[in-house]
Design an enzyme around this catalytic site. Structure first.
Site, PDB file in Angstrom:
ATOM      1  CG  HIS A 173       0.510   6.257  -0.678  1.00 34.46           C
ATOM      2  ND1 HIS A 173      -0.529   6.889  -1.310  1.00 34.46           N
ATOM      3  CD2 HIS A 173      -0.032   5.653   0.424  1.00 34.46           C
ATOM      4  CE1 HIS A 173      -1.649   6.686  -0.637  1.00 34.46           C
ATOM      5  NE2 HIS A 173      -1.371   5.933   0.419  1.00 34.46           N
ATOM      6  CG  HIS A 229       0.886   8.418  -7.340  1.00 38.89           C
ATOM      7  ND1 HIS A 229      -0.363   8.661  -6.822  1.00 38.89           N
ATOM      8  CD2 HIS A 229       0.940   9.126  -8.499  1.00 38.89           C
ATOM      9  CE1 HIS A 229      -1.031   9.468  -7.621  1.00 38.89           C
ATOM     10  NE2 HIS A 229      -0.257   9.784  -8.638  1.00 38.89           N
ATOM     11  CG  HIS A 272      -1.776   1.197   1.373  1.00 39.90           C
ATOM     12  ND1 HIS A 272      -3.112   1.222   1.031  1.00 39.90           N
ATOM     13  CD2 HIS A 272      -1.504   2.450   1.834  1.00 39.90           C
ATOM     14  CE1 HIS A 272      -3.605   2.420   1.260  1.00 39.90           C
ATOM     15  NE2 HIS A 272      -2.654   3.191   1.764  1.00 39.90           N
ATOM     16  CD  GLU A 273       1.522   3.684   3.685  1.00 42.24           C
ATOM     17  OE1 GLU A 273       1.743   4.712   2.997  1.00 42.24           O
ATOM     18  OE2 GLU A 273       0.505   3.553   4.397  1.00 42.24           O
TER      19      GLU A 273
END
Length: 601
Positions: A390, A393, A386-387
């Site tokens: 980020h 991105h 998940h992180e």
């Protein structure tokens, strides 16, 4: 968790020396930046004199912001790694203060741009070609015409920034540095100190005695401090409502969403669609009660895995799995993930005083760092990917956009992270060796959906309600917040509030309620990500290329425009309906496995 951060192996700590080699270097940069910000006040009144002046002032405005972000990131991350260290409390406070001074110094910027007007800006574009880079940047400012105040008022608000944010800052210190929890007995009967870092792990225990003890001990602490937490939250809500009112918005929600150019209908569609599918959540709760063999399901029973198969991952195992699964995005993406995992981007281990939870952070000129509080669970594997979503991105955006567009709306951020989660689920389900493993993975997916779509929408509904209540003059006492939260929780889960008295205090531990209408984006992001993950895993190379283009776009276009190019229309309910269809299908599959008795094996 260790009490002493110094005892943690360096390979499990992030390396912030890549930002500043030492605290002394930070101090030097801080002082130089403070001087430059002081001098920048002289730019007021000169922005509209010529096309060249507009370019010069704009570049100064952005360059100082870029430097400020780097200074702020170092100070805040040093503080986050151990919030009990006074030195870094001071650095973080100085960085926050300097940010307020920057806002004050450039309070003239947006009012003068608006006074310039779109017509004059178009003329300046003809005279100075370098202004072309900032066309979308200025377009965003012009779109906020009705909400930017005159220079005097903007300066006053900037000066009040530290005071207005006191509620959130007090909450951070109280919840991360000052609060302490009782000890509880684990499954082996060993005494462990309850903390933010291990609470969920204890709640996932297969021993109901452990779950209940951890749950009651944790919330008894919040009950003890409920009035203080109510005050910090009420102060923050008042800040949001005050800021929205003085800027001529109808509500704090409208102000927060318009800042990201998201129509309020997106929020309303989320709430109405989730309410439509609440029977699915209650159905899952009934199945959970059946599998656990309980006469009555309590809120401390909703986290524990239903599977007897204990899927654990050491951090080293998780690194390998993350790299393997995320290779689906191609060689460029894979190379950056490998760098993040091996080059000091990640602060892995929990230690006393460390900020709870996990996040991806950094600035345009730093690595996209990740903070974790690692536990050897399947959930932490998902947290890592998940992180990493980020961070990738951020990395792709910064590599492909100039600073002015080198960030992205928080509305888009949660799509990138939860796309990674959905791809992990697709991969693990495909690789499942037998029904027992498939049962465990389906359980994990349903729990993730519950926690991200249903739960975050519940949070969003609570957040909207307390802002509306404050705007109408309701005092947000702990009693009011407790009753509101308990009623809402019962409406979602179908579990009587009388049988679950501790849950009324849960609002006090949720830091996202201080983020100003942030949480709804977890739910919309997860739903959009389920569509994109399907395209990436089962689609063609063009689907992957469109997704990477979204990662690279930054803020070069409005958020809904960026995600629409990737194939998702978030102004309609279709993407949400699709997500609930996946949930229903996987719930049905889990029910089928239960009928086969897989959960008893």
């Amino acid at each position: 968790m260790t009490d002493n951060r110094a005892l943690i192996d360096e390979k499990y700590k992030w390396d912030l020396s890549s930002i500043f080699a030492s605290d002394q270097d930070w101090e030097a940069q801080y002082q130089g930046l403070a001087d430059a910000i002081e001098q920048a006040q002289d730019l007021s009144g000169h922005l509209a004199q010529s096309a060249q002046d507009l370019l010069r002032v704009t570049q100064t405005y952005l360059n100082l912001a870029r430097c400020l972000e780097k200074v702020f990131v170092y100070a805040s991350m040093k503080n986050d790694q151990d919030t009990t260290v006074a030195t870094y409390q001071e650095l973080a406070a100085k960085a926050t203060s300097l940010s307020a001074k920057y806002s004050q110094a450039f309070a003239f910027f947006e009012p003068e741009v608006l006074a310039l007007g779109e017509g004059k800006f178009a003329e300046f574009l003809q005279e100075e070609s370098e202004l072309g880079l900032y066309r979308h940047f200025f377009g965003q400012i012009f779109s906020q015409q009705a909400h930017v105040l005159n220079q005097e008022k903007e300066e006053l608000l900037a000066q009040a920034q530290e005071v207005l944010e006191a509620g959130a800052e007090t909450y951070e210190i109280l919840d991360n540095a000052d609060i302490s929890f009782p000890s509880v007995l684990d499954e082996e009967g060993q005494e462990v100190d309850l903390s933010h870092g291990n609470f969920i792990t204890l709640m996932e225990s297969k021993d109901r005695r452990v779950r209940q003890a951890a749950y009651e001990a944790y919330y008894s602490t919040y009950q003890q401090f409920q009035h203080t937490y109510a005050k910090t939250l009420a102060t923050t809500v008042k800040q949001h409502n005050f800021s929205a009112k003085v800027r001529h918005y109808d509500s704090a929600r409208q102000a927060a969403m318009e800042a990201n150019h998201i129509p309020e209908g997106v929020y309303d569609i989320l709430l109405s669609t989730v309410h439509k599918y609440l029977p699915l959540l209650r159905g899952y709760m009934s199945l959970r009660q059946e599998i656990l063999g309980l006469d009555d399901l309590k809120m401390y029973d909703v986290y524990t895995p239903l599977s007897k198969l204990d899927m654990t991952y050491t951090y080293e195992d998780a690194k390998g799995k993350a790299l393997e699964v995320l290779s689906v995005f191609g060689l460029d993406y894979q190379a950056r993930v490998e760098e993040a995992l091996s080059q000091g981007w990640i602060d892995v281990a929990a230690n006393k005083g460390k900020r709870s939870g996990a996040y991806s952070g950094g600035s345009y000129d730093t690595k996209a760092f990740i903070l974790l509080n690692w536990q050897d669970t399947l959930d932490n594997l998902y947290t890592l990917v998940h992180e990493m979503g980020h961070s990738m991105h951020s990395t792709f955006t910064r590599e492909n956009q100039p600073y002015v567009y080198g960030d992205y709306s928080i509305f888009l951020a949660e799509i990138a992270s939860t796309t990674n989660e959905n791809i992990m689920t697709e991969t693990l389900l495909k690789e499942a060796k037998d029904d027992k493993e498939r049962f465990a993975l389906l359980n994990y997916y349903l729990d993730s959906f519950k926690g991200t779509v249903f739960r975050q929408t519940q949070f969003a509904e609570f957040e909207q309600a307390i802002h509306e209540a404050d705007a109408k003059g309701q005092v947000l006492t702990s009693q009011y917040l407790n009753e509101l939260y308990a009623d809402l929780n019962q409406a979602y889960y179908g579990l009587p509030k009388e049988d679950n008295p501790q849950i009324q205090y849960e609002w006090a531990r949720i830091p996202h309620f201080y983020y100003n209408f942030y949480v709804y984006q977890y739910a919309t992001g997860f739903a959009a990500a389920s569509y994109l993950a399907e395209k990436i895993v089962h689609g063609n190379q063009a689907d992957k290329a469109r997704y990477l283009d979204y990662l690279k776009a930054g803020s070069s276009a409005y958020p809904l425009e960026v995600i629409a190019k990737a194939g998702v229309d978030m102004t309609q309910a279709d993407y949400l309906e699709g997500a609930f269809q996946v949930f229903a299908k996987r719930l049905e599959e889990l029910e089928s496995l239960v009928k086969q008795g897989v959960h008893r094996e």
